[in-house]
Scaffold this motif. Sequence first.
Motif, mmCIF file in Angstrom:
data_model
loop_
_atom_site.group_PDB
_atom_site.id
_atom_site.type_symbol
_atom_site.label_atom_id
_atom_site.label_comp_id
_atom_site.label_asym_id
_atom_site.label_seq_id
_atom_site.Cartn_x
_atom_site.Cartn_y
_atom_site.Cartn_z
ATOM 1 N N ARG B 59 51.372 40.250 23.520
ATOM 2 C CA ARG B 59 50.832 39.852 24.963
ATOM 3 C C ARG B 59 51.807 38.817 25.635
ATOM 4 O O ARG B 59 51.643 38.435 26.625
ATOM 5 C CB ARG B 59 49.464 39.411 24.866
ATOM 6 N N GLU B 60 53.060 38.585 24.877
ATOM 7 C CA GLU B 60 53.527 37.378 25.438
ATOM 8 C C GLU B 60 54.217 37.488 27.103
ATOM 9 O O GLU B 60 53.795 36.541 27.822
ATOM 10 C CB GLU B 60 54.899 37.141 24.674
ATOM 11 N N ASP B 61 54.766 38.586 27.270
ATOM 12 C CA ASP B 61 55.067 38.577 28.601
ATOM 13 C C ASP B 61 54.591 39.625 29.612
ATOM 14 O O ASP B 61 54.360 39.663 30.830
ATOM 15 C CB ASP B 61 56.507 38.856 28.773
ATOM 16 N N THR B 62 53.510 40.056 29.055
ATOM 17 C CA THR B 62 52.578 41.200 29.711
ATOM 18 C C THR B 62 51.212 40.652 29.723
ATOM 19 O O THR B 62 50.977 39.600 28.899
ATOM 20 C CB THR B 62 52.689 42.416 29.100
ATOM 21 N N GLY B 63 50.212 41.083 30.677
ATOM 22 C CA GLY B 63 48.942 40.918 30.499
ATOM 23 C C GLY B 63 48.689 39.228 31.131
ATOM 24 O O GLY B 63 49.583 38.551 31.946
ATOM 25 N N ILE B 64 47.586 38.867 30.845
ATOM 26 C CA ILE B 64 46.960 37.758 31.654
ATOM 27 C C ILE B 64 47.729 36.624 30.696
ATOM 28 O O ILE B 64 47.663 36.384 29.615
ATOM 29 C CB ILE B 64 45.476 37.586 31.422
ATOM 30 N N PRO B 65 48.088 35.592 31.825
ATOM 31 C CA PRO B 65 48.682 34.152 31.369
ATOM 32 C C PRO B 65 47.516 33.500 30.276
ATOM 33 O O PRO B 65 46.417 33.511 31.083
ATOM 34 C CB PRO B 65 48.851 33.434 32.373
ATOM 35 N N SER B 157 47.167 33.126 42.146
ATOM 36 C CA SER B 157 47.550 33.841 43.269
ATOM 37 C C SER B 157 49.086 33.895 43.422
ATOM 38 O O SER B 157 49.529 34.795 44.249
ATOM 39 C CB SER B 157 47.155 32.805 44.350
ATOM 40 N N SER B 158 49.799 33.225 42.682
ATOM 41 C CA SER B 158 50.954 33.204 42.844
ATOM 42 C C SER B 158 51.665 34.429 42.002
ATOM 43 O O SER B 158 52.563 35.052 42.435
ATOM 44 C CB SER B 158 51.889 31.984 42.423
ATOM 45 N N GLU B 159 51.368 34.629 40.506
ATOM 46 C CA GLU B 159 51.770 35.794 39.957
ATOM 47 C C GLU B 159 51.233 36.829 40.144
ATOM 48 O O GLU B 159 50.051 36.956 40.574
ATOM 49 C CB GLU B 159 51.770 35.179 38.512
ATOM 50 N N LYS B 160 52.131 38.024 39.993
ATOM 51 C CA LYS B 160 51.861 39.156 39.926
ATOM 52 C C LYS B 160 51.099 39.563 38.587
ATOM 53 O O LYS B 160 51.913 39.491 37.506
ATOM 54 C CB LYS B 160 52.641 40.241 40.422
ATOM 55 N N ILE B 161 49.921 39.565 38.338
ATOM 56 C CA ILE B 161 49.505 39.808 37.088
ATOM 57 C C ILE B 161 49.488 41.463 36.824
ATOM 58 O O ILE B 161 48.637 42.180 37.460
ATOM 59 C CB ILE B 161 47.989 39.045 36.992
ATOM 60 N N LYS B 162 50.020 41.587 35.474
ATOM 61 C CA LYS B 162 50.207 43.082 35.330
ATOM 62 C C LYS B 162 49.223 43.342 34.188
ATOM 63 O O LYS B 162 49.123 42.590 33.299
ATOM 64 C CB LYS B 162 51.729 43.440 34.884
ATOM 65 N N THR B 163 48.623 44.581 34.397
ATOM 66 C CA THR B 163 47.918 45.262 33.115
ATOM 67 C C THR B 163 48.992 46.215 32.632
ATOM 68 O O THR B 163 49.364 46.792 33.414
ATOM 69 C CB THR B 163 46.382 45.601 33.371
ATOM 70 N N ASP B 164 48.826 46.496 31.512
ATOM 71 C CA ASP B 164 49.691 47.725 30.878
ATOM 72 C C ASP B 164 49.154 48.966 31.373
ATOM 73 O O ASP B 164 48.436 49.719 31.205
ATOM 74 C CB ASP B 164 49.787 47.681 29.441
ATOM 75 N N LEU C 149 43.683 37.365 46.495
ATOM 76 C CA LEU C 149 44.217 36.169 47.120
ATOM 77 C C LEU C 149 45.419 36.284 47.595
ATOM 78 O O LEU C 149 45.741 35.464 48.609
ATOM 79 C CB LEU C 149 44.268 35.250 45.414
ATOM 80 N N ASN C 150 46.348 37.131 47.295
ATOM 81 C CA ASN C 150 47.605 37.342 47.931
ATOM 82 C C ASN C 150 47.574 37.954 49.258
ATOM 83 O O ASN C 150 48.514 37.645 50.085
ATOM 84 C CB ASN C 150 48.609 38.247 46.960
ATOM 85 N N GLU C 151 46.429 38.856 49.399
ATOM 86 C CA GLU C 151 46.390 39.260 50.616
ATOM 87 C C GLU C 151 45.569 38.375 51.772
ATOM 88 O O GLU C 151 46.103 38.215 52.906
ATOM 89 C CB GLU C 151 45.487 40.615 50.534
ATOM 90 N N ALA C 152 44.893 37.899 51.399
ATOM 91 C CA ALA C 152 44.223 36.716 52.283
ATOM 92 C C ALA C 152 45.026 35.670 52.640
ATOM 93 O O ALA C 152 45.976 35.275 51.817
ATOM 94 C CB ALA C 152 42.827 36.043 51.714
ATOM 95 N N SER C 153 44.798 35.066 53.886
ATOM 96 C CA SER C 153 45.674 34.090 54.126
ATOM 97 C C SER C 153 45.006 32.789 53.577
ATOM 98 O O SER C 153 44.098 32.091 54.467
ATOM 99 C CB SER C 153 45.728 33.909 55.486
ATOM 100 N N VAL C 154 45.272 32.278 52.344
ATOM 101 C CA VAL C 154 44.906 31.219 51.981
ATOM 102 C C VAL C 154 45.581 30.116 52.218
ATOM 103 O O VAL C 154 46.904 30.066 51.580
ATOM 104 C CB VAL C 154 44.629 31.431 50.465
#
Lengths: 169, 164, 169
Positions: B59-65, B157-164, C149-154
């Motif tokens: 899960r290192e670079d994929t999935g939830i931090p 909110s900043s990262e795009k969290i990807k699921t496989d 969260l990304n969509e809303a204007s937080v």
Amino acid sequence: MKKISFRNDILPLKDKLYRLALRITCDTAEAEDIVQDTLVRVWDKRDEWDLLQSVEAFCLTICKNLSLDRREKKEAQHVMLDENLHNRPDASTPYDRLAAREGLGLLRDLLEELPQVQQDIVQLREIEGKSYKEIAAILNLSEEQVKVYLFRARQRIKRKYTEIQEYGL
Amino acid sequence: MKRALCLLWTACLIPHAWGQDFAAKFMEQCTKKGQVECQTVSPKMMEKVMETITRSDEREDTGIPEYLLSKLKSARIITAKKGGEKLFQKAERLMEKNKNRFSPMADYAAGEDNMIFVRKHNETVQELVMLSLSAEKTLTIVNLTGDMDEKFMRVLSSEKIKTD
Amino acid sequence: MDYKYIEQLLERYWQCETSLEEEAILRTFFSQNEIPAELMPYKGLFAGEKTLQEARLDESFDAKVLAKVEKDQPVKARKLSLTRSLIPFYKAAACVAIILTLGNAAQTSFRQQDIGDDYNYETYQDSYNDPEMAYDQISNALQMVSQSLNEASVQDSLLQTPNNEESQN
């Protein structure tokens, strides 16, 4: 409650599972795949091991179902022409190999019309060489029931065998 | 039994405190149980998940931090395919009724179908509730509890969290 | 070779009167090349059985399966006695029943601030037994929240001071 270990209790079943898969699919490569899949699935259900009457029966059931599924998918192919069987070290002459290959397919044909429980018993008796007592334990039947089922199975095989022979190979 | 008595006593003392998350409250008020499904991940299971994750290399670079998981105590997801719109409004009303308990993340316009509410305690978010109504009118409520601090919110909110 | 003996064995085989050893004799016999014409028909059956009996998986198979399964090993073999795993459930159910009953009945004038009141985690009933599945669910959930969260204007709402929390239902 005895703790069941994958390495010591389940992995050793691999050859039995292989023979079962091979009996149904008549394809060594396919059978090996199936055994792998079976073991992985059994591993995935490790929470249930302690609740099982017989881990062996559990594994065999999964293996059988997977084998039947694969076989259905391969119905179109002529399964009896399995090249792998040519390389079997125990088959000496070409005639032997032919007979053995035919035997495998033949065996499958003979068995598949039997009710499930009879098939299981034949597999355990004829191929795994289990005693009535052992079979009874694995399938959770009485020894008497095992004998009766085996008798019916063999009678049925004998009848069907005669039919097949009469119509030629 | 002792535990039961303890809870009983606690329940007597603070009858107006919730002691439960939004999802549980919402489910209590749902009369047609068949319509709504609630999946629960308890703190105990959350721990097991953490164990599995920390030991797995995949899960290192994929999935939830891992950080996000470490800050979560529980997770509940409510879904309703039928009657989603009505249920969404019900959830909205419940939220509105308890605006002293939950506050919206942003200035949501009326008719907004995707909103997040938080319940804070000393700068950390103790509870996060997302109400969402999809285009197909499926209701989804995500309810998290834990110690969701600033870093958590940033990562989320900043990262795009990807699921496989 | 005394074929009469084999014929007798065969008869007893159909009647299920043979022992495992005798059945083994039959199979060995039918694996030979020289078989009288009248017994030839049964070669397929017994030879096929013998082929199956001797089917084996090789050593490399073990390694393959263990590789697939080993990465899950750190979570040790999970023992879950059914009654033991149900006890927390019973306790939780009892607690929930009590609380709900009280919740409905009690209408006191107590007013307390519920600053940081604990969630009654004991009553949480897991929907999943498998951490992997739970992980998937959490994954989904976080993904949805993240998107939202990304969509809303937080804006700086994240840094707003906490609300005054009075109890109100």
